[in-house]
Design a protein around this motif. Structure first.
Motif, PDB file in Angstrom:
ATOM      1  N   MET A   1      -4.265  -1.127  -2.660  1.00  0.00           N
ATOM      2  CA  MET A   1      -4.313   0.113  -1.918  1.00  0.00           C
ATOM      3  C   MET A   1      -4.937   1.233  -2.754  1.00  0.00           C
ATOM      4  O   MET A   1      -5.743   1.999  -2.246  1.00  0.00           O
ATOM      5  N   LEU A   2      -4.552   1.340  -4.024  1.00  0.00           N
ATOM      6  CA  LEU A   2      -5.108   2.383  -4.876  1.00  0.00           C
ATOM      7  C   LEU A   2      -6.577   2.142  -5.196  1.00  0.00           C
ATOM      8  O   LEU A   2      -7.337   3.095  -5.343  1.00  0.00           O
ATOM      9  N   VAL A   3      -6.965   0.898  -5.289  1.00  0.00           N
ATOM     10  CA  VAL A   3      -8.369   0.580  -5.568  1.00  0.00           C
ATOM     11  C   VAL A   3      -9.246   1.021  -4.407  1.00  0.00           C
ATOM     12  O   VAL A   3     -10.311   1.624  -4.599  1.00  0.00           O
ATOM     13  N   GLU A   4      -8.793   0.725  -3.187  1.00  0.00           N
ATOM     14  CA  GLU A   4      -9.558   1.125  -2.011  1.00  0.00           C
ATOM     15  C   GLU A   4      -9.666   2.656  -1.922  1.00  0.00           C
ATOM     16  O   GLU A   4     -10.721   3.204  -1.616  1.00  0.00           O
ATOM     17  N   ALA A   5      -8.571   3.338  -2.200  1.00  0.00           N
ATOM     18  CA  ALA A   5      -8.581   4.800  -2.168  1.00  0.00           C
ATOM     19  C   ALA A   5      -9.497   5.359  -3.245  1.00  0.00           C
ATOM     20  O   ALA A   5     -10.227   6.327  -3.015  1.00  0.00           O
ATOM     21  N   ALA A   6      -9.484   4.743  -4.419  1.00  0.00           N
ATOM     22  CA  ALA A   6     -10.341   5.194  -5.510  1.00  0.00           C
ATOM     23  C   ALA A   6     -11.818   4.997  -5.180  1.00  0.00           C
ATOM     24  O   ALA A   6     -12.672   5.759  -5.640  1.00  0.00           O
TER      25      ALA A   6
ATOM     26  N   LEU B   1     -12.304   7.661  -1.522  1.00  0.00           N
ATOM     27  CA  LEU B   1     -12.081   9.104  -1.604  1.00  0.00           C
ATOM     28  C   LEU B   1     -13.250   9.901  -2.189  1.00  0.00           C
ATOM     29  O   LEU B   1     -13.593  10.950  -1.644  1.00  0.00           O
TER      30      LEU B   1
END
Length: 142
Positions: A1-6, A9
């Protein structure tokens, strides 16, 4: 999830910043166009509008442009090329966000002019001193 957001964004932020910059730049360009048109319209009916000098017409045009825009360094010129009145303005449009990709697309000099036919007895004022060559009735009426 954080990788996709990084990954998403920064791109999303750049798109939003681009939309914001383009919107403000387009508003500034439209405000300059509207202001010179309004200044020319008031100039050709100068006696009815209470305008007696070139400085008053330039100030009125600056006010009309300034009501609608964020542009600070604005130059306004008036040229009386009988039977036409030409009101011109130029300004630097700058990016709000300053992102290199977006700023390169929206920053630059904006010029606009309005040419109107003087009806009746003419206008009670003359041309601005130092009016640039691009601010001429010839180009618009040809």
């Amino acid at each position: 999830m954080l990788v996709e957001a990084a990954l998403i964004l920064p791109v999303l932020f750049l798109v939003v910043a681009g939309i914001l910059d383009f919107g403000v730049a387009l508003n500034d360009r439209n405000a300059i166009r509207h202001g010179v048109r309004e200044g020319a319209r008031q100039g050709v009916v100068a006696e009815g509008a209470g305008i007696a000098t070139t400085d008053e017409l330039e100030a009125l045009t600056r006010d009309r442009i300034g009501e609608l825009t964020t542009v600070d360094d604005l130059e306004v010129y008036v040229r009386v090329a009988d039977p036409y009145l030409v009101v011109c303005a130029e300004a630097q449009v700058e990016s709000l966000t300053g992102f290199p990709v977006v700023a390169d697309a929206v920053e630059g000099e904006v010029r606009d002019k309005a040419v109107m036919f003087i009806e009746g007895d003419g206008v009670p004022f003359g041309s601005s001193p130092g009016t640039p060559a691009w601010c001429d009735a010839q180009e618009a009426t040809a």
